[in-house]
Design an enzyme around this catalytic site. Structure first.
Site, mmCIF file in Angstrom:
data_model
loop_
_atom_site.group_PDB
_atom_site.id
_atom_site.type_symbol
_atom_site.label_atom_id
_atom_site.label_comp_id
_atom_site.label_asym_id
_atom_site.label_seq_id
_atom_site.Cartn_x
_atom_site.Cartn_y
_atom_site.Cartn_z
ATOM 1 N N SER A 44 8.657 -3.659 1.550
ATOM 2 C CA SER A 44 8.582 -4.857 0.730
ATOM 3 C C SER A 44 9.256 -5.966 1.799
ATOM 4 C CB SER A 44 9.465 -5.063 -0.600
ATOM 5 O OG SER A 44 8.614 -4.018 -1.273
ATOM 6 N N LEU A 85 3.943 5.462 4.727
ATOM 7 C CA LEU A 85 2.832 4.920 5.035
ATOM 8 C C LEU A 85 3.159 3.700 6.205
ATOM 9 C CD1 LEU A 85 0.749 6.185 3.075
ATOM 10 C CD2 LEU A 85 -0.047 3.860 2.494
ATOM 11 N N GLN A 123 0.736 -1.226 -0.082
ATOM 12 C CA GLN A 123 -0.034 0.059 0.174
ATOM 13 C C GLN A 123 0.874 1.495 -0.034
ATOM 14 O OE1 GLN A 123 -3.383 0.165 -0.408
ATOM 15 N NE2 GLN A 123 -3.175 -2.155 -0.813
ATOM 16 N N HIS A 177 3.654 1.669 -1.890
ATOM 17 C CA HIS A 177 3.925 2.007 -3.228
ATOM 18 C C HIS A 177 2.523 2.532 -3.766
ATOM 19 C CE1 HIS A 177 6.961 -1.451 -2.579
ATOM 20 N NE2 HIS A 177 7.769 -0.333 -3.140
#
Length: 282
Positions: A188, A178, A35, A37
């Site tokens: 990631s 975020l 989210q 990205h």
């Protein structure tokens, strides 16, 4: 949604889009999209007519071969996530040969000292690798704006310096971090954490928030020592560094000037998985 694997095909499409008067936004990624990205992609979609997303795990920015080998990859899921936005998105998914031909080596860059701080000290050659691929991608895209998350704040400052020094006209846009529900910065690498460790890693955010609350009551050295002491009390996270730096120069500071902006930077190992975070102090 169009997906391109070759630079020549992508460039032809982008040139056609520009000829139609379209503004182009660019979000470079290494895949394993989350989210965080997606927030960059949606920021771009709001401000541009077309958004280019690159998905490429760049080998030259990894100082640890095992880290490169274990970096998460999920191309089909990434494409599904991007398509679900319903926005006009073009995706570039080159392989290493397409980006580097037969010479997978970094160029050499001078970022006016930004590259020698924090991550640069602990990851030799990392920012030469970042500069090499980002320069190539920015020049290929020729985008009006490119979007980067503030989780990698040092990288963001270095890319701004890269654009300035290499006369790249693309506007470099920084976007807020975020976070997961527990405060852990989205990354990631989080996908490699066990559920238990992913929950425990929320300690990183809780600690830097608590440090921010003490800003102005302690000097920089004492504040960093306080953070170190917090990590000394637990055994599931290993602190690599904590540093308070000037946002503009990224140089560590000992005391504070009310006219300057400061940020706390931290790197932590959760088992062998390296996590970074930062927070604005004022």
């Amino acid at each position: 949604m169009l997906v391109f694997k070759h630079k020549a095909d992508l460039k032809e499409h982008l040139d056609q889009s520009r000829a139609q008067g379209k503004k182009i936004g660019f979000v470079p990624t290494m895949g394993a999209l989350h989210q965080g990205h997606l927030s960059l992609v949606l920021n771009s979609a709001r401000e541009n007519d077309l958004t280019l997303v690159s998905i490429f795990v760049n080998p030259t920015q990894f100082d640890n071969p095992e880290d490169l080998k274990n970096y998460p990859s999920s191309l089909e899921k990434d494409l599904d996530l991007l398509e679900s936005t319903g926005k006009e998105i073009v995706v570039f998914t080159p392989n290493t040969e397409e980006m580097y031909a037969n010479k997978v080596i970094s160029g050499s860059f001078d970022f006016d000292g930004l590259e020698h701080q924090m991550e640069g000290r602990f990851r030799p050659g990392h920012f030469d690798g970042v500069g090499t691929i980002v320069k190539a991608l920015l020049e290929l895209a020729g985008a009006d704006r490119a979007y980067f998350g503030e989780k990698d704040f040092q990288q963001l400052q270095i890319i701004k310096k890269l654009a300035e020094k290499e006369n790249i006209s693309t506007e470099i846009v920084g976007c807020p971090i975020l976070r997961e529900a527990n405060g852990l910065a989205m990354s990631s690498r989080n996908e490699r954490l066990t559920p238990e460790l992913r929950n425990q890693a929320s300690f990183i955010y809780k600690t830097i928030v608590a440090a921010r609350e003490q800003f102005g009551m302690k000097n920089a050295e004492d504040l960093c020592e306080w953070v170190e002491n917090q990590f000394n009390t637990i055994d599931y996270l290993k602190l690599e560094y904590v540093e308070i730096a000037d946002e503009a120069t990224l140089k560590p500071v000992k005391s504070f000037n009310k006219n300057d902006r400061y940020r706390l930077f931290i790197a932590v190992f959760a088992n062998e998985i390296r996590l970074i975070d930062n927070i604005a102090l004022n």
